[in-house]
Design an enzyme around this catalytic site. Sequence first.
Site, PDB file in Angstrom:
ATOM      1  N   GLY A 277       0.841  -1.204   0.000  1.00  0.00           N
ATOM      2  CA  GLY A 277       0.000   0.000   0.000  1.00  0.00           C
ATOM      3  C   GLY A 277       0.871   1.247   0.000  1.00  0.00           C
TER       4      GLY A 277
ATOM      5  N   ARG B   9      18.990  10.847  -4.560  1.00  0.00           N
ATOM      6  CA  ARG B   9      19.979  11.922  -4.370  1.00  0.00           C
ATOM      7  C   ARG B   9      21.223  11.401  -3.654  1.00  0.00           C
ATOM      8  NH1 ARG B   9      16.640  16.990  -4.212  1.00  0.00           N
ATOM      9  NH2 ARG B   9      15.800  16.987  -6.341  1.00  0.00           N
TER      10      ARG B   9
ATOM     11  N   ARG C 210       1.131  -5.031  -5.219  1.00  0.00           N
ATOM     12  CA  ARG C 210       1.413  -6.224  -4.406  1.00  0.00           C
ATOM     13  C   ARG C 210       1.563  -7.351  -5.420  1.00  0.00           C
ATOM     14  NH1 ARG C 210      -3.017  -3.811  -1.027  1.00  0.00           N
ATOM     15  NH2 ARG C 210      -1.991  -2.933   0.802  1.00  0.00           N
TER      16      ARG C 210
ATOM     17  N   ASP D 111       5.984  -5.223   5.931  1.00  0.00           N
ATOM     18  CA  ASP D 111       6.779  -6.436   6.175  1.00  0.00           C
ATOM     19  C   ASP D 111       6.627  -7.494   5.085  1.00  0.00           C
ATOM     20  OD1 ASP D 111       4.304  -6.926   7.176  1.00  0.00           O
ATOM     21  OD2 ASP D 111       4.959  -7.326   9.240  1.00  0.00           O
ATOM     22  N   GLY D 112       5.517  -7.468   4.346  1.00  0.00           N
ATOM     23  CA  GLY D 112       5.387  -8.371   3.189  1.00  0.00           C
ATOM     24  C   GLY D 112       6.470  -8.033   2.165  1.00  0.00           C
TER      25      GLY D 112
ATOM     26  N   THR E 285       4.455   2.441   5.500  1.00  0.00           N
ATOM     27  CA  THR E 285       3.050   2.041   5.575  1.00  0.00           C
ATOM     28  C   THR E 285       2.356   2.937   6.592  1.00  0.00           C
ATOM     29  OG1 THR E 285       1.499   0.372   6.418  1.00  0.00           O
ATOM     30  CG2 THR E 285       3.771   0.110   7.093  1.00  0.00           C
ATOM     31  N   ILE E 286       1.113   3.269   6.324  1.00  0.00           N
ATOM     32  CA  ILE E 286       0.396   4.126   7.284  1.00  0.00           C
ATOM     33  C   ILE E 286       0.083   3.374   8.574  1.00  0.00           C
ATOM     34  CG2 ILE E 286      -0.662   5.580   5.511  1.00  0.00           C
ATOM     35  CD1 ILE E 286      -3.348   4.065   6.158  1.00  0.00           C
ATOM     36  N   ASP E 287       0.175   2.038   8.561  1.00  0.00           N
ATOM     37  CA  ASP E 287      -0.359   1.254   9.681  1.00  0.00           C
ATOM     38  C   ASP E 287       0.507   1.260  10.946  1.00  0.00           C
ATOM     39  OD1 ASP E 287      -2.369   0.544   7.937  1.00  0.00           O
ATOM     40  OD2 ASP E 287      -1.479  -1.379   7.397  1.00  0.00           O
TER      41      ASP E 287
ATOM     42  N   ASP F  42       2.659  -0.884  11.668  1.00  0.00           N
ATOM     43  CA  ASP F  42       2.508  -2.267  12.153  1.00  0.00           C
ATOM     44  C   ASP F  42       3.765  -3.103  11.972  1.00  0.00           C
ATOM     45  OD1 ASP F  42       2.461  -2.339   9.405  1.00  0.00           O
ATOM     46  OD2 ASP F  42       0.802  -3.737   9.250  1.00  0.00           O
TER      47      ASP F  42
ATOM     48  N   ARG G 142     -17.217  15.297  14.402  1.00  0.00           N
ATOM     49  CA  ARG G 142     -17.659  15.785  15.719  1.00  0.00           C
ATOM     50  C   ARG G 142     -18.578  17.009  15.577  1.00  0.00           C
ATOM     51  NH1 ARG G 142     -16.338  15.297  20.813  1.00  0.00           N
ATOM     52  NH2 ARG G 142     -14.444  14.122  20.434  1.00  0.00           N
TER      53      ARG G 142
ATOM     54  N   ARG H 116     -25.647  13.524  18.592  1.00  0.00           N
ATOM     55  CA  ARG H 116     -25.561  12.131  18.124  1.00  0.00           C
ATOM     56  C   ARG H 116     -24.304  11.438  18.622  1.00  0.00           C
ATOM     57  NH1 ARG H 116     -26.868  13.070  11.716  1.00  0.00           N
ATOM     58  NH2 ARG H 116     -29.113  12.749  11.854  1.00  0.00           N
TER      59      ARG H 116
ATOM     60  N   GLY I 210      -5.581   0.507   9.448  1.00  0.00           N
ATOM     61  CA  GLY I 210      -4.517  -0.035  10.290  1.00  0.00           C
ATOM     62  C   GLY I 210      -4.367  -1.535  10.174  1.00  0.00           C
ATOM     63  N   ARG I 211      -5.180  -2.134   9.317  1.00  0.00           N
ATOM     64  CA  ARG I 211      -5.156  -3.600   9.152  1.00  0.00           C
ATOM     65  C   ARG I 211      -5.310  -4.274  10.517  1.00  0.00           C
ATOM     66  NH1 ARG I 211      -3.343  -6.195   4.307  1.00  0.00           N
ATOM     67  NH2 ARG I 211      -2.388  -4.285   3.625  1.00  0.00           N
TER      68      ARG I 211
ATOM     69  N   ARG J  51     -24.509   7.247  14.005  1.00  0.00           N
ATOM     70  CA  ARG J  51     -24.089   7.086  12.608  1.00  0.00           C
ATOM     71  C   ARG J  51     -22.723   6.416  12.554  1.00  0.00           C
ATOM     72  NH1 ARG J  51     -28.644   8.292  12.082  1.00  0.00           N
ATOM     73  NH2 ARG J  51     -29.560  10.003  10.875  1.00  0.00           N
TER      74      ARG J  51
ATOM     75  N   GLN K 236      -7.383   8.273   4.226  1.00  0.00           N
ATOM     76  CA  GLN K 236      -6.245   8.300   5.159  1.00  0.00           C
ATOM     77  C   GLN K 236      -4.916   7.987   4.484  1.00  0.00           C
ATOM     78  OE1 GLN K 236      -7.730   5.971   8.966  1.00  0.00           O
ATOM     79  NE2 GLN K 236      -8.892   5.415   7.164  1.00  0.00           N
TER      80      GLN K 236
HETATM   81  O1  F6P Z   1      -1.509  -1.260   4.705  1.00  0.00           O
HETATM   82  C1  F6P Z   1      -2.160  -0.079   4.446  1.00  0.00           C
HETATM   83  C2  F6P Z   1      -3.630  -0.293   4.301  1.00  0.00           C
HETATM   84  O2  F6P Z   1      -4.232   0.941   3.973  1.00  0.00           O
HETATM   85  C3  F6P Z   1      -4.330  -0.939   5.500  1.00  0.00           C
HETATM   86  O3  F6P Z   1      -4.602  -0.011   6.513  1.00  0.00           O
HETATM   87  C4  F6P Z   1      -5.548  -1.524   4.860  1.00  0.00           C
HETATM   88  O4  F6P Z   1      -5.991  -2.646   5.590  1.00  0.00           O
HETATM   89  C5  F6P Z   1      -5.062  -1.918   3.492  1.00  0.00           C
HETATM   90  O5  F6P Z   1      -3.878  -1.188   3.234  1.00  0.00           O
HETATM   91  C6  F6P Z   1      -6.039  -1.651   2.373  1.00  0.00           C
HETATM   92  O6  F6P Z   1      -5.508  -2.164   1.208  1.00  0.00           O
HETATM   93  P1  F6P Z   1      -6.094  -1.840  -0.243  1.00  0.00           P
HETATM   94  O7  F6P Z   1      -5.683  -0.452  -0.609  1.00  0.00           O
HETATM   95  O8  F6P Z   1      -5.470  -2.871  -1.098  1.00  0.00           O
HETATM   96  O9  F6P Z   1      -7.585  -1.950  -0.145  1.00  0.00           O
END
Ligand code: F6P
Length: 322
Positions: free
Chosen positions: A13, A27, A74, A105-106, A127-129, A131, A156, A164, A172-173, A246, A254
């Site tokens: 991702g 660079r 991927r 990590d993949g 990665t944004i996660d 993780d 909010r 509400r 974040g997987r 909601r 994100q």
């Molecule tokens: O690893 C980044 C991430 O955005 C995860 O937070 C999410 O689970 C996954 O990738 C979504 O993957 P895709 O863009 O393939 O739907």
Amino acid sequence: MEQKAIAVLTSGGDAPGMNAAVRAVVRAGINKGMKVYGVYRGYNGLLNNDIEEMNLRSVSDIIGNGGTMLYTARSTEFPKPEGIQKAADFCRSKGISGVVVIGGDGSFRGARKLTNAGINCIGVPGTIDNDIACSEYTVGFDTAMNTAIQMVDRIRDTAQSHDRCSIVEVMGRHCGDIALQTGIATGATAILVPEIEYNIERDVIARIINTQKTGKKHFIVVVAEGVGGVEDLAKYVEQRLGIETRATVLGHVQRGGSPTLRDRVVASEMGFKAVELLDQNIGNRVVVMREGKIVDLDINEALDMKRVFDEDLYNIAMSISI
Ligand code: F6P
């Protein structure tokens, strides 16, 4: 002596800050007298001859851009033995002795295989996660959270105007870090993450009731993607408490956007460090953040590490979001 050639690719991702890392690799490599190739669409570029030699200007004006100028993928073909062999042979045919792999990590597992096939690889966590167990920080995390808090702040406004409850799912997987920090930063009444066992009555309903008693009439609940089920949770809260509720899944919003200062700086440091390692003919390492410093670790050791969730921060959130 023959000019050394290295390559850089982004895989998995995309994450804001990947461009800053690519820029640093290009660079720093050119500065050290190397030839630097950009590989398009992750490992697939090594299988399809989809690469281009970069120059200093190839990476001009990208440091502030989200996404990745190298595109990403991927790859399903690359991790197979024939794919690894093909990619390694391709690198050799171009004189490429090292590859910087920016991803999760993949992607690092792919980097290990390619190093074992004779091409030195260095992983950079992108990665944004957040993780990746071996690193305190992954490039993209800060930007993703800053986007998430902006979105939740907006949610909010409307939740407050209608008295509400809003249940918001963040990415974040399997990792709850984005949820935890976004939850703290937006004053969420409840935060659900996959790392902490939860009970809806105790961890959502009772917390809302207690807060209601002190006069509050709108509520934010942040739920990690690894927990999910926000639509059902919203229905449950509405039926159980009679509060209009909601659900919002923030999703890929994100992953985009201009990287924050932190992501640009960390990505630049990590990209630079990766080139230093390749310059010394070192492979099978990952560049990581440990105790705030940018260091490198053996890839096997790094991939074996187990993530530790920040329970102290979770407990702080639970004690002040009341
Ligand atoms: O690893 C980044 C991430 O955005 C995860 O937070 C999410 O689970 C996954 O990738 C979504 O993957 P895709 O863009 O393939 O739907």
